[in-house]
Structure formats: C-alpha cells, structure tokens
Scaffold this active site. Structure first.
Site, PDB file in Angstrom:
ATOM      1  N   SER A 145     -42.948  18.269 -33.445  1.00 16.55           N
ATOM      2  CA  SER A 145     -43.479  17.073 -34.101  1.00 16.55           C
ATOM      3  C   SER A 145     -44.332  17.299 -35.356  1.00 16.55           C
ATOM      4  O   SER A 145     -45.242  18.117 -35.372  1.00 16.55           O
ATOM      5  CB  SER A 145     -44.315  16.285 -33.087  1.00 16.55           C
ATOM      6  N   THR A 185     -41.465   7.996 -31.748  1.00 15.65           N
ATOM      7  CA  THR A 185     -40.359   8.623 -32.461  1.00 15.65           C
ATOM      8  C   THR A 185     -39.097   8.585 -31.604  1.00 15.65           C
ATOM      9  O   THR A 185     -39.062   7.977 -30.524  1.00 15.65           O
ATOM     10  CB  THR A 185     -40.738  10.059 -32.886  1.00 15.65           C
ATOM     11  N   LYS A 232     -37.914   4.167 -30.552  1.00 15.92           N
ATOM     12  CA  LYS A 232     -38.432   3.190 -31.508  1.00 15.92           C
ATOM     13  C   LYS A 232     -37.968   1.759 -31.208  1.00 15.92           C
ATOM     14  O   LYS A 232     -38.669   0.804 -31.535  1.00 15.92           O
ATOM     15  CB  LYS A 232     -38.041   3.577 -32.934  1.00 15.92           C
ATOM     16  N   GLY A 269     -29.580   4.098 -36.147  1.00 13.29           N
ATOM     17  CA  GLY A 269     -30.697   4.048 -35.199  1.00 13.29           C
ATOM     18  C   GLY A 269     -31.915   3.338 -35.761  1.00 13.29           C
ATOM     19  O   GLY A 269     -31.854   2.656 -36.795  1.00 13.29           O
ATOM     20  N   GLY A 270     -33.053   3.519 -35.078  1.00 11.38           N
ATOM     21  CA  GLY A 270     -34.285   2.822 -35.457  1.00 11.38           C
ATOM     22  C   GLY A 270     -34.743   3.123 -36.869  1.00 11.38           C
ATOM     23  O   GLY A 270     -35.188   2.219 -37.593  1.00 11.38           O
ATOM     24  N   TYR A 275     -37.318  16.639 -42.193  1.00 11.07           N
ATOM     25  CA  TYR A 275     -38.321  17.430 -42.916  1.00 11.07           C
ATOM     26  C   TYR A 275     -38.378  18.875 -42.433  1.00 11.07           C
ATOM     27  O   TYR A 275     -39.021  19.720 -43.054  1.00 11.07           O
ATOM     28  CB  TYR A 275     -39.714  16.793 -42.763  1.00 11.07           C
ATOM     29  N   GLY A 281     -37.740  14.330 -46.030  1.00 11.92           N
ATOM     30  CA  GLY A 281     -38.550  13.264 -45.443  1.00 11.92           C
ATOM     31  C   GLY A 281     -40.039  13.536 -45.349  1.00 11.92           C
ATOM     32  O   GLY A 281     -40.780  12.714 -44.772  1.00 11.92           O
TER      33      GLY A 281
END
Length: 244
Positions: free
Chosen positions: A14, A60, A64, A126-127, A205, A226
């Site tokens: 994360s 996450t 979401k 997706g979200g 990222y 990102g």
C-alpha cells in the site's frame, strides 16, 4: 491517539500507509495509520468494533463499490460516481463516504493535456474507472470504456484499431495489470499504433514505469504514472477527515 487506516485486500504494498506515516512524522501529527487487510467485507464491522479511535479510512481494491452499503451517509459526488475511497468517522461512529480519486486524477492530469486530447479510452470498468470518468466529464473530455468482455457502449481490446486510436489520443489504464510483482503484464492495447500525440496515464504507481508505459514511450507517447494522483487524493482525504 487517533487512528486512520486502509481497507482493502492483499494491501501490504500500500501507498497510503507509508504516505501517511511519513506525513505524521514530518508534520509532528499525533496519529497512527494501519492497514486492515480483509479477505471479505464481512470483517469490516469487527474492524470498527476493535478500533474505536478510528477517525478515517481509505478504501482500495476491491472494495470501493462494495463498501457503500456499510455507510450511513454518502457524499453526492461519490454517489454519482458509484465508488467510495474515503470514509470519515464522526465522534458518534457515523460513517460518511467520499470519493477523492476523481479530484486526484483531475489535478494530476491537467498539466499534461493538449489540444488533441478531446476523446479518451478508459481501460477497465472498476471503481477507479468511474472516478476517472467523472473527472473527464468535468473537463469536457468524452470517453469510451474498454474491457475484455466489451458490452453496450464499450469496446473490446480487439476493436482497438488504427481509426479508434487516432480518434482517442488520451488513454487511461484503470486495470491492475502491470502492478508489482506482475510487472511484465499490461492491457492488450495495440501499442504499435500509439504516436507522439498520445498521452498514456497509468494509475499504477508500483513500479514507477509500467510495461505499458515503457512500450508507449518507445512510440514517442507521453506517459504518466499514478503517484501524483495518489498524493493529491490522499491530501484531499486528510482535509475531509479534519473537517469539524
């Protein structure tokens, strides 16, 4: 000491935990940040029961959208987007859901936009893709979703020919393909059709340069990861958590 945290599945990598722990240390904020790695959202009520000092949560993949029925209130923008990535917890324990992804994405994207970026392809449904779509709409950029299955008002990767790529010179990857440790993966975009006029924004990222970005760069395209989006959305979440 107040506590914040992240809800997700398989989230040891994360961004959020490291970002906020460094922020708290740097700014001498008396708070902690913890990952809540849940295999199912059925575990979510127990997290709340066992962590009464929680003031806010990030959310996450893959929760979401699934998290929304657990909330007491949902901000109108998050409701319109259909995804929540930030939860504010008031002193009575009431949960209010927000979406800061759209803010982070829009702020990170704007400096790279050029006159040819009028139409976009969103890879994934997706979200995160919903927040991206909301941000693009606010910028007056039309978009089309791309997914493996296709469907109504969606394209499949097989339909991405030279005409489609020439018409859509902004491409946003909202899939997890290419995320560490599976760094050789990438969405099956026909990268050989990309040009220096294209802008590829990959929400991933880690790694900082994905396989998709690497291949697009070889075609002369502009590529962005990102990282900044995450930083901007995290600061927006912090602002929400600290509202009186």
């Amino acid at each position: 000491m107040i506590k914040f945290g992240l809800i997700g599945r398989n989230i040891s990598y994360s961004f959020s935990r490291n970002y906020f722990r460094e922020k708290f240390s740097r700014e001498s904020i008396a708070a902690t940040y913890e990952n809540f790695d849940l295999q199912s959202l059925d575990e979510f009520p127990e997290v709340l029961r066992n962590n009464r000092e929680l003031k806010g949560l990030n959310v996450t993949i893959p929760y979401k959208e699934e998290i929304m029925p657990f909330l007491d209130l949902i901000d109108p923008v998050a409701k319109e987007i259909g995804a929540v990535n930030t939860i504010q917890i008031d002193p009575e324990g009431k949960l209010t859901g927000y979406n800061t992804d759209h803010f982070g994405f829009k702020k990170a994207l704007q400096q790279y936009l050029r006159s040819q970026h009028q139409k976009a392809l969103i890879l994934g449904t997706g979200g995160a893709s919903k927040a991206v779509a909301y941000a693009l709409s606010s910028l007056g950029i039309t978009f089309t979703y791309v997914s493996r299955a296709g469907g109504e008002e969606r394209l499949t990767y097989e339909q991405l020919d030279e005409r489609v790529l020439k018409e859509h010179q902004l491409i946003i990857n909202c899939t997890p393909l290419g995320t560490f440790p599976n760094t050789s993966e990438y969405p099956q975009l026909p990268v050989q059709l990309l040009t220096p006029a294209h802008l590829i924004f990959d929400l991933i990222y880690n790694p900082p340069v994905t396989k998709l970005m690497e291949l697009a760069k070889l075609q002369g395209a502009t590529v962005v990861n990102g990282q900044k989006m995450l930083e901007f959305q995290a600061e927006k979440a912090w602002e929400i958590w600290n509202r009186s």
